[in-house]
Design an enzyme around this catalytic site. Structure first.
Site, mmCIF file in Angstrom:
data_model
loop_
_atom_site.group_PDB
_atom_site.id
_atom_site.type_symbol
_atom_site.label_atom_id
_atom_site.label_comp_id
_atom_site.label_asym_id
_atom_site.label_seq_id
_atom_site.Cartn_x
_atom_site.Cartn_y
_atom_site.Cartn_z
ATOM 1 N N SER A 174 41.737 59.553 2.743
ATOM 2 C CA SER A 174 42.753 60.607 2.646
ATOM 3 C C SER A 174 42.197 61.913 3.190
ATOM 4 O O SER A 174 40.980 62.174 3.098
ATOM 5 C CB SER A 174 43.117 60.774 1.172
ATOM 6 O OG SER A 174 43.784 61.991 0.974
ATOM 7 N N TYR B 213 40.269 62.007 -7.994
ATOM 8 C CA TYR B 213 40.882 61.128 -6.990
ATOM 9 C C TYR B 213 40.151 61.292 -5.656
ATOM 10 O O TYR B 213 39.739 60.302 -5.034
ATOM 11 C CB TYR B 213 42.373 61.452 -6.829
ATOM 12 C CG TYR B 213 42.980 60.811 -5.599
ATOM 13 C CD1 TYR B 213 43.170 59.433 -5.531
ATOM 14 C CD2 TYR B 213 43.339 61.582 -4.483
ATOM 15 C CE1 TYR B 213 43.702 58.841 -4.391
ATOM 16 C CE2 TYR B 213 43.873 60.996 -3.343
ATOM 17 C CZ TYR B 213 44.050 59.632 -3.307
ATOM 18 O OH TYR B 213 44.568 59.045 -2.174
ATOM 19 N N LYS C 227 37.710 58.642 -3.326
ATOM 20 C CA LYS C 227 37.829 58.313 -1.898
ATOM 21 C C LYS C 227 36.502 58.580 -1.186
ATOM 22 O O LYS C 227 36.050 57.780 -0.358
ATOM 23 C CB LYS C 227 38.961 59.132 -1.259
ATOM 24 C CG LYS C 227 40.336 58.715 -1.712
ATOM 25 C CD LYS C 227 40.675 57.296 -1.250
ATOM 26 C CE LYS C 227 41.957 56.772 -1.829
ATOM 27 N NZ LYS C 227 42.166 55.345 -1.636
HETATM 28 P P1 NAD Z 1 50.943 52.938 -4.033
HETATM 29 O O1 NAD Z 1 50.599 53.307 -5.432
HETATM 30 O O2 NAD Z 1 52.381 52.832 -3.675
HETATM 31 O O3 NAD Z 1 50.228 51.556 -3.637
HETATM 32 C C1 NAD Z 1 48.973 51.202 -4.145
HETATM 33 C C2 NAD Z 1 49.106 49.793 -4.700
HETATM 34 O O4 NAD Z 1 47.839 49.398 -5.244
HETATM 35 C C3 NAD Z 1 50.123 49.690 -5.845
HETATM 36 O O5 NAD Z 1 51.052 48.656 -5.522
HETATM 37 C C4 NAD Z 1 49.294 49.326 -7.078
HETATM 38 O O6 NAD Z 1 49.989 48.478 -7.936
HETATM 39 C C5 NAD Z 1 48.068 48.672 -6.443
HETATM 40 N N1 NAD Z 1 46.823 48.763 -7.215
HETATM 41 C C6 NAD Z 1 46.255 49.871 -7.761
HETATM 42 N N2 NAD Z 1 45.111 49.543 -8.380
HETATM 43 C C7 NAD Z 1 44.933 48.203 -8.206
HETATM 44 C C8 NAD Z 1 43.939 47.293 -8.611
HETATM 45 N N3 NAD Z 1 42.895 47.672 -9.367
HETATM 46 N N4 NAD Z 1 44.055 45.987 -8.256
HETATM 47 C C9 NAD Z 1 45.132 45.566 -7.514
HETATM 48 N N5 NAD Z 1 46.110 46.402 -7.116
HETATM 49 C C10 NAD Z 1 46.014 47.712 -7.466
HETATM 50 O O7 NAD Z 1 50.213 53.986 -3.076
HETATM 51 P P2 NAD Z 1 50.360 54.227 -1.505
HETATM 52 O O8 NAD Z 1 50.991 55.549 -1.325
HETATM 53 O O9 NAD Z 1 50.921 53.036 -0.855
HETATM 54 O O10 NAD Z 1 48.826 54.387 -1.124
HETATM 55 C C11 NAD Z 1 48.045 53.302 -0.655
HETATM 56 C C12 NAD Z 1 46.612 53.793 -0.473
HETATM 57 O O11 NAD Z 1 46.599 54.903 0.418
HETATM 58 C C13 NAD Z 1 45.959 54.271 -1.766
HETATM 59 O O12 NAD Z 1 44.605 53.880 -1.750
HETATM 60 C C14 NAD Z 1 46.085 55.781 -1.664
HETATM 61 O O13 NAD Z 1 45.065 56.430 -2.381
HETATM 62 C C15 NAD Z 1 45.933 55.992 -0.173
HETATM 63 N N6 NAD Z 1 46.545 57.246 0.294
HETATM 64 C C16 NAD Z 1 47.866 57.501 0.016
HETATM 65 C C17 NAD Z 1 48.437 58.692 0.444
HETATM 66 C C18 NAD Z 1 49.873 59.011 0.129
HETATM 67 O O14 NAD Z 1 50.266 60.179 0.253
HETATM 68 N N7 NAD Z 1 50.716 58.063 -0.242
HETATM 69 C C19 NAD Z 1 47.672 59.613 1.174
HETATM 70 C C20 NAD Z 1 46.338 59.310 1.456
HETATM 71 C C21 NAD Z 1 45.790 58.116 1.007
#
Ligand code: NAD
Ligand code: UDP
Length: 342
Positions: A128, A152, A156
């Site tokens: 991120s 958080y 990362k």
């Molecule tokens: P999201 O919460 O919609 O998806 C993450 C998924 O991971 C969820 O379905 C959750 O159930 C699953 N999960 C969490 N912990 C788990 C575990 N221990 N075992 C199995 N499954 C698990 O989030 P997103 O927005 O799709 O983000 C995906 C990734 O991208 C994340 O790592 C997030 O930190 C990163 N990210 C997101 C953003 C954003 O703005 N959405 C920005 C930068 C980075």
């Protein structure tokens, strides 16, 4: 990467993972989804089926569960892993640092160990722009100093460090660290989108809920930043462009290497720009009030997106108008998120 070997998507029922599943399916790349459903709905799988993007298998399991991972890696000859699984709410991470570090860092290390045991050494990791903290220079190059301003972000950074140490120790690994800026929008079918639990933390889902009448008004956090209109500036990219970035990264990992790449547009958009564009494109006014700055927010955060173009041959295709139109189509067609009947 042989086309017939599947990819494992961890966190594949989440917001970015589900859109990436559609992109892989369109590219003829088979995949398996593993998710513990802690922040997503199993109904996402019905929507993926509608889009001809079903996984070979959906496994409800946790990335911290070594036995489940070993069994899965024994069943499939995976070409690699796209690793989205993680907790992502900044405020919650401040209140529950150990839960975040355990889930995100221990979970990632556990996954890497299972991959190593199975000789699957190709991974695309969701990092991120938060790892840049309050950037001294914008647009931010990948070489900018890294820091964490909350647990958080720390999780990362710790995962990134683990991946760098791993690659230094064992150069057989193919690793892409993708630093996302602000993903918004939805699949243009209106079948997939972002469905946060409770009150949204992020700007776009808050705006769409105000548009729907589920929330009275948007609070704009600060109008006294050193930006053109005083509101915070971010680099918003369409989630389908972000999803394409993962396919591009998989393809770029044809040989062992460590790639670290920003995924953004390189264009700054203020909160006020976003509110005005959403209202204009969708014909729905967004009631808003200016309130105090949100603690921990930075004035500006936008990507230097040149590395992505050079290394991944990827750049964004969708403009801000499209992000606003697709986000609104998803929200208006699905007022109850994935619980809305198909
Ligand atoms: P999201 O919460 O919609 O998806 C993450 C998924 O991971 C969820 O379905 C959750 O159930 C699953 N999960 C969490 N912990 C788990 C575990 N221990 N075992 C199995 N499954 C698990 O989030 P997103 O927005 O799709 O983000 C995906 C990734 O991208 C994340 O790592 C997030 O930190 C990163 N990210 C997101 C953003 C954003 O703005 N959405 C920005 C930068 C980075
Ligand atoms: N923001 C806002 N009101 C909200 C949510 C967000 O004014 O209800 C602003 C926030 O201050 C930032 C921008 O919108 O300037 C993007 O915030 P978001 O939480 O979506 O992403 P961040 O960049 O903080 O990860």
């Amino acid at each position: 990467m042989a086309q017939t070997q599947p990819i494992l998507i961890t966190g594949g029922t989440g917001f970015i993972g589900s859109h990436t599943a559609v992109v892989l399916a369109e590219a003829g790349q088979p995949f398996v989804i593993l998710d513990n459903l802690c922040n997503s709905s199993p109904k996402v799988l019905d929507r993926l089926a509608r889009l001809n993007a079903s996984p070979l298998e959906f496994v409800q399991a946790d990335i911290r569960d070594s036995a489940a991972l070993d069994a899965l890696f024994a069943r499939y000859n995976f070409a690699g892993v796209i690793h989205f699984a993680g907790l992502k709410a900044v405020g919650e991470s401040v209140a529950q640092p150990l839960r975040y570090l355990e889930n995100n860092v221990s979970g990632t290390i556990n996954l890497l160990q299972a991959m190593d045991r199975a000789h699957v050494r190709r991974i695309v990791f969701s990092s991120s722009a938060t790892v840049y903290g309050d950037p001294a220079v914008v647009p931010i190059p990948e070489t900018a100093p890294l820091t964490a301003t909350n647990p958080y972000g720390r999780s990362k950074l710790m995962c990134e460090d683990a991946l760098r140490e791993l690659h230094a120790a064992d150069p057989r690994w193919h690793i892409a660290v993708l630093r996302y800026f602000n993903p918004v929008g939805a699949h243009d079918s209106g079948l997939l989108g972002e469905a946060p639990n409770g009150i949204p933390n992020n700007l776009m889902p808050y705006i769409t809920q105000v548009a729907l009448g589920q929330r009275e008004y948007l609070q704009i956090f600060g109008n006294d930043y050193d930006t053109p209109d005083g509101t915070g500036v971010r680099d918003y990219l369409h989630v389908m462009d972000l999803a394409q970035g993962h396919l591009a990264a998989l393809r770029a990992l044809d040989t062992p290497k460590l790639l670290t790449v920003n995924l953004g547009t390189g264009q700054g958009v203020s909160v006020k720009d976003m509110v005005d564009t959403f209202a204009r494109v969708n014909g729905v006014p967004i009631a808003h009030r200016f309130v105090a700055r949100r603690p921990g927010d930075v004035a500006q955060c936008l990507a230097d997106a040149r590395q992505a173009k050079a290394l991944l041959h990827w750049q964004t295709q969708h403009n801000l108008e499209r992000m606003c139109a697709d986000a609104w189509r998803w929200q208006s067609m699905n007022p109850q998120g994935f619980d809305t009947p198909l």
